[in-house]
Scaffold this motif. Structure first.
Motif, PDB file in Angstrom:
ATOM      1  N   GLY A  93       0.797  -1.225   0.000  1.00 24.24           N
ATOM      2  CA  GLY A  93       0.000   0.000   0.000  1.00 24.24           C
ATOM      3  C   GLY A  93       0.829   1.275   0.000  1.00 24.24           C
ATOM      4  N   ASP A 145      -5.856   0.236  -0.540  1.00 27.49           N
ATOM      5  CA  ASP A 145      -5.396  -1.121  -0.826  1.00 27.49           C
ATOM      6  C   ASP A 145      -5.269  -1.250  -2.346  1.00 27.49           C
ATOM      7  N   LEU A 170      -7.371  -5.112  -4.763  1.00 21.87           N
ATOM      8  CA  LEU A 170      -8.550  -5.610  -4.046  1.00 21.87           C
ATOM      9  C   LEU A 170      -8.877  -6.992  -4.625  1.00 21.87           C
ATOM     10  N   SER A 217      -8.458   1.992  -4.440  1.00 19.16           N
ATOM     11  CA  SER A 217      -7.816   0.785  -4.942  1.00 19.16           C
ATOM     12  C   SER A 217      -7.469   0.940  -6.428  1.00 19.16           C
ATOM     13  N   GLY A 260      -9.144  -4.271  -8.880  1.00 21.18           N
ATOM     14  CA  GLY A 260      -9.885  -5.224  -8.062  1.00 21.18           C
ATOM     15  C   GLY A 260     -10.417  -6.355  -8.921  1.00 21.18           C
ATOM     16  N   ILE A 277     -12.132   2.967  -7.430  1.00 25.81           N
ATOM     17  CA  ILE A 277     -11.262   1.923  -7.977  1.00 25.81           C
ATOM     18  C   ILE A 277     -10.940   2.259  -9.428  1.00 25.81           C
TER      19      ILE A 277
END
Ligand code: URA
Length: 217
Positions: free
Chosen positions: A83, A136, A139, A165, A168, A188
């Motif tokens: 991260g 993060d 994902l 993110s 993902g 995202i």
């Protein structure tokens, strides 16, 4: 939970995403980290449009200008170690907010399909009534994010949560949708169709932590 899938609309973000995925370009670790950081910057800008602003009079050398400023009661929280570059990207824009760091890792107690998340280290200020940005970059299953959220609850109850993110899986996004409270939004860059049996996103990009910092034992 509102999902903002930013790559659905063409922008310069496409180039940063293409470069982190490209097996020849990702060999350049510095470029890989910087691209993840740039994606963090783009997502920080996008989510900044949804925050509550307050007006402030700013004195220029010539007059007063009434401006709208974003809140400062934001906590950036990242999971070590992958991260970190995305954390720096978001922090480049929200440069005066407080930060939290958590260590989480996957282990497979029985077989590859059996993924458990161990959360060990927490360094966090109070998150009570704050806007929590959970960062993060990958994902995958969504389980690390949920484990981190369960752990960080001991530091208070945030008034709003934004998950940030880069890539993902569809499955991970669904898992997060089902396990986070209603006051959560997901920002995202891109969502891929497959989560393989080892918990990797496909096509994805490989192991983000290794690409940033080298392979671990
Ligand atoms: N973490 C990564 O770095 N890559 C994946 O594909 C999934 C989790």
């Amino acid at each position: 939970m509102k999902v903002h899938h930013i790559a659905q609309q063409n922008s310069i973000l496409n180039k940063f995403l293409a470069e982190i995925r490209d097996v020849s370009i990702q060999k350049d670790r510095m470029r890989f980290r910087r691209n993840i950081e740039r994606i963090g910057e783009v997502l920080a800008y996008e989510l900044s449009k949804e925050l509550s602003y307050t007006s402030k009079e700013i004195a220029t050398p010539l007059d007063i200008k009434n401006t709208q400023l974003p809140p400062k009661d934001i906590i950036l929280c990242s999971i070590l170690r992958a991260g970190l570059p995305m954390h720096m990207g978001v922090l480049n824009y929200f440069d005066d907010v407080d930060n939290a760091f958590i260590s989480a890792y996957r282990h497979h107690p029985n077989n590859d399909l059996d993924i458990e998340i161990e959360v060990e280290y927490f360094a966090s200020p109070s998150i009570d009534n704050k806007t929590l940005l959970l960062i993060d970059p990958m994902l995958a299953t969504g389980k690390s994010l949920v484990a981190v959220y369960e752990g960080i609850k001991r530091y208070g109850k945030p008034k709003q949560i934004h998950i940030v993110s880069a890539i993902g899986s569809e499955e991970g996004v669904e898992y997060v949708k089902n396990h986070f409270p209603a006051n959560t939004e997901l920002w995202i860059a891109d969502i891929d169709p497959i989560l393989n049996s080892k918990g990797y996103i496909v096509p994805g990009l490989g192991d983000a932590g290794d690409l940033c910092y080298g392979e671990k034992l």
